[in-house]
Design an enzyme around this catalytic site. Sequence first.
Site, PDB file in Angstrom:
ATOM      1  N   SER A   1      33.708  61.746  71.466  1.00  0.00           N
ATOM      2  CA  SER A   1      35.004  62.162  70.928  1.00  0.00           C
ATOM      3  C   SER A   1      35.121  61.809  69.446  1.00  0.00           C
ATOM      4  CB  SER A   1      36.129  61.461  71.696  1.00  0.00           C
ATOM      5  OG  SER A   1      35.931  61.575  73.078  1.00  0.00           O
TER       6      SER A   1
HETATM    7  N1  SAH Z   1      34.877  58.744  75.378  1.00  0.00           N
HETATM    8  C1  SAH Z   1      33.657  59.446  75.517  1.00  0.00           C
HETATM    9  C2  SAH Z   1      34.003  60.890  75.845  1.00  0.00           C
HETATM   10  C3  SAH Z   1      33.043  61.540  76.698  1.00  0.00           C
HETATM   11  S1  SAH Z   1      33.417  63.234  77.106  1.00  0.00           S
HETATM   12  C4  SAH Z   1      32.888  59.388  74.228  1.00  0.00           C
HETATM   13  O1  SAH Z   1      33.504  59.481  73.174  1.00  0.00           O
HETATM   14  O2  SAH Z   1      31.672  59.261  74.234  1.00  0.00           O
HETATM   15  C5  SAH Z   1      33.996  63.058  78.752  1.00  0.00           C
HETATM   16  C6  SAH Z   1      32.997  62.504  79.719  1.00  0.00           C
HETATM   17  O3  SAH Z   1      33.601  62.477  81.008  1.00  0.00           O
HETATM   18  C7  SAH Z   1      31.712  63.329  79.878  1.00  0.00           C
HETATM   19  O4  SAH Z   1      30.625  62.483  79.657  1.00  0.00           O
HETATM   20  C8  SAH Z   1      31.757  63.806  81.330  1.00  0.00           C
HETATM   21  O5  SAH Z   1      30.482  63.915  81.927  1.00  0.00           O
HETATM   22  C9  SAH Z   1      32.602  62.701  81.975  1.00  0.00           C
HETATM   23  N2  SAH Z   1      33.269  63.058  83.225  1.00  0.00           N
HETATM   24  C10 SAH Z   1      33.903  64.212  83.553  1.00  0.00           C
HETATM   25  N3  SAH Z   1      34.420  64.131  84.794  1.00  0.00           N
HETATM   26  C11 SAH Z   1      34.123  62.882  85.264  1.00  0.00           C
HETATM   27  C12 SAH Z   1      34.392  62.200  86.486  1.00  0.00           C
HETATM   28  N4  SAH Z   1      35.070  62.776  87.494  1.00  0.00           N
HETATM   29  N5  SAH Z   1      33.937  60.933  86.612  1.00  0.00           N
HETATM   30  C13 SAH Z   1      33.248  60.322  85.605  1.00  0.00           C
HETATM   31  N6  SAH Z   1      32.957  60.929  84.442  1.00  0.00           N
HETATM   32  C14 SAH Z   1      33.390  62.194  84.262  1.00  0.00           C
END
Ligand code: SAH
Length: 233
Positions: free
Chosen positions: A78
């Site tokens: 993000s």
């Molecule tokens: N805060 C993180 C954002 C990652 S994007 C950063 O800045 O690195 C959102 C993430 O949520 C992705 O990696 C995706 O695979 C994960 N995700 C989506 N649904 C999910 C779920 N049900 N359980 C765990 N992770 C999930």
Amino acid sequence: MFGWIIPPPKPSKKSKGIFFQERQRKITSLKRMGFLKSKALEEAMLKIPREVFVPFNYRDHTYEELPFPLPGKKATISCPHSYPMFYEAIELSPGDRFLEVGTGSGYGAVLAAEIVGPEGLVTSIEIDHDTFLYAKKRISLFKYPNLFLVKGDGGKGYLLNSPYDKICLTAACNKIPPPLVNQLKEGGKLITPFEVYGKSQDLILLEKKADGKITKRSIEKVLYVPLQGEYGR
Ligand code: SAH
């Protein structure tokens, strides 16, 4: 990807020193813009080299307000301002038991581990196998015995480490997963991007009051990848 223009991938050339200067400047600007207020968060953001969590070919853009693709099906790191935006709203504090749904790069989990400190506990769940391995490798470069990684469906929470003072979803849902509300302490706070009728997303702050009552309010318009799993969309 979404509404952002992502620069073409190119191997990183910047030195540690340059990254440090850019990090300091970013913190000053996040404070000026009102995203960053607490001392604990400021110190954590200064200490953690965010560039380590950005894929090598995008690393030189680490301190720009852009999300970058990560290994995995639907994962991005993000924008820098999103972490203070989430963590200030839930008032993430030393000693908190914190649950992050969507580890992504691992940067948010490490920042949180730094903030909650040795008296607190961070549990971070990632559903995508490749993203999980990416985050695990980077997180292992730091020593945080208070950071617990789980590969699985974060919509179901993680009962073993519950109840949580604070919960943060980094992917957008259109129904707040009931297990997460159940695993939140009374007096606890949950923050999540929430999709309204398949169109825009709002960042929603949910509070579970001491009497168990739930209140919700919208903080900002946002844009995040969709939540997957049982409570996904
Ligand atoms: N805060 C993180 C954002 C990652 S994007 C950063 O800045 O690195 C959102 C993430 O949520 C992705 O990696 C995706 O695979 C994960 N995700 C989506 N649904 C999910 C779920 N049900 N359980 C765990 N992770 C999930």
